[in-house]
Design an enzyme around this catalytic site. Sequence first.
Site, PDB file in Angstrom:
ATOM      1  N   CYS A 113       0.785  -1.232   0.000  1.00  0.00           N
ATOM      2  CA  CYS A 113       0.000   0.000   0.000  1.00  0.00           C
ATOM      3  C   CYS A 113       0.819   1.286   0.000  1.00  0.00           C
ATOM      4  O   CYS A 113       0.262   2.367  -0.205  1.00  0.00           O
ATOM      5  CB  CYS A 113      -0.964   0.002   1.187  1.00  0.00           C
ATOM      6  SG  CYS A 113      -2.086  -1.419   1.195  1.00  0.00           S
ATOM      7  N   HIS A 253      -3.347   6.772   3.258  1.00  0.00           N
ATOM      8  CA  HIS A 253      -3.822   5.509   2.688  1.00  0.00           C
ATOM      9  C   HIS A 253      -5.231   5.242   3.194  1.00  0.00           C
ATOM     10  O   HIS A 253      -5.510   5.375   4.385  1.00  0.00           O
ATOM     11  CB  HIS A 253      -2.876   4.380   3.086  1.00  0.00           C
ATOM     12  CG  HIS A 253      -3.358   3.015   2.718  1.00  0.00           C
ATOM     13  ND1 HIS A 253      -3.886   2.716   1.472  1.00  0.00           N
ATOM     14  CD2 HIS A 253      -3.404   1.857   3.445  1.00  0.00           C
ATOM     15  CE1 HIS A 253      -4.229   1.440   1.444  1.00  0.00           C
ATOM     16  NE2 HIS A 253      -3.949   0.906   2.626  1.00  0.00           N
ATOM     17  N   ASN A 283     -10.572   0.179   0.145  1.00  0.00           N
ATOM     18  CA  ASN A 283      -9.112   0.103   0.122  1.00  0.00           C
ATOM     19  C   ASN A 283      -8.666  -0.575  -1.170  1.00  0.00           C
ATOM     20  O   ASN A 283      -8.853  -1.776  -1.342  1.00  0.00           O
ATOM     21  CB  ASN A 283      -8.626  -0.695   1.340  1.00  0.00           C
ATOM     22  CG  ASN A 283      -7.121  -0.888   1.364  1.00  0.00           C
ATOM     23  OD1 ASN A 283      -6.402  -0.503   0.440  1.00  0.00           O
ATOM     24  ND2 ASN A 283      -6.627  -1.506   2.428  1.00  0.00           N
TER      25      ASN A 283
END
Length: 326
Positions: A113, A253, A283
């Site tokens: 990520c 994030h 996500n």
Amino acid sequence: MYKAVISGVGSYLPERILTNQDLERMVETNDEWITTRTGISERRIAAETEATSDLAYQAAVAALQDAGLTATDLDMLIVATSTPDYQLPPVASLLQHRLGCRPISAFDVSVTCIGFISAMETASQYIQTGKHKHILVVGADALSRITDYADRTTCILFGDGAGAAILSRAEPSTDQGVIHASTHSAGEHFFSLYVPGTGSRQMMPEEAAKKGKIIMEGRKIFKLAVTSMSQTVKETLEASGYDQADLDWVIPHQANQRIIEAVAHNLELPLEKMVSTIKYYGNNSAATIPVAMDTAIRDGRIKRGDLVMLVAFGGGLVWGSLLLRY
């Protein structure tokens, strides 16, 4: 040293929407439970005919258009992804060909990520030294391909998408550009978030049922995420000579809305400065930051001259931040 300035941004989200109500029909969960714990209402899912390179292509085209450039202007192409079309060769090679670039350097980075931050940090070095003039950086992931839709703790989180930015060379006198980045890894937490059965490591018997699917220790990851993201923002600010009050925006994030809120609290920042798109996109790993950045630029929140902090964490465990003046 030259400055590495963002000259264009773009993003792409697949058409299919997977809602919390859809998930209620798949696993034992409900909309209130998901929303309260994650802040997610919807996530985008790639079509059966769409792969990561297809998502990346759409975002790249949008970024080129925004920058007023063509693919032949690019000197390098970097794709951040954990879900490549094939184990080899890299997604970047497919994207380089499809865009119609010259035979430039094109490669993938696989840092989960924080991939977009790592790719931006790498690209900025080539720009600042003067070797390259325009570099395309893409964060793209199709996490639906590695999500276990029988696991109620993880299937509520993940989606698909892509975001892109073009870094271009500017004169040292400009106020804009990448200022500082810091990235870290702590491999002792490796098995808190990983996907078994997709590489050269033989699976353990207890992993057989999860082959090719995400395994995550949610509570542990939550705590590590809040701590690591808060620390890396402070580290990058200190190295750059700024403090939290100087920031116009933080683009974190998009893993969990509660993580975003906890990081804002730790940094003593108003939640209004934290760009959040998680409610509608979930996500999508390396894509979350460039998608959120493109969204905030398009809707007028982020303006030229704003001081912007990118910050992320991911499986590895890895974490990092990048400060730039847009």
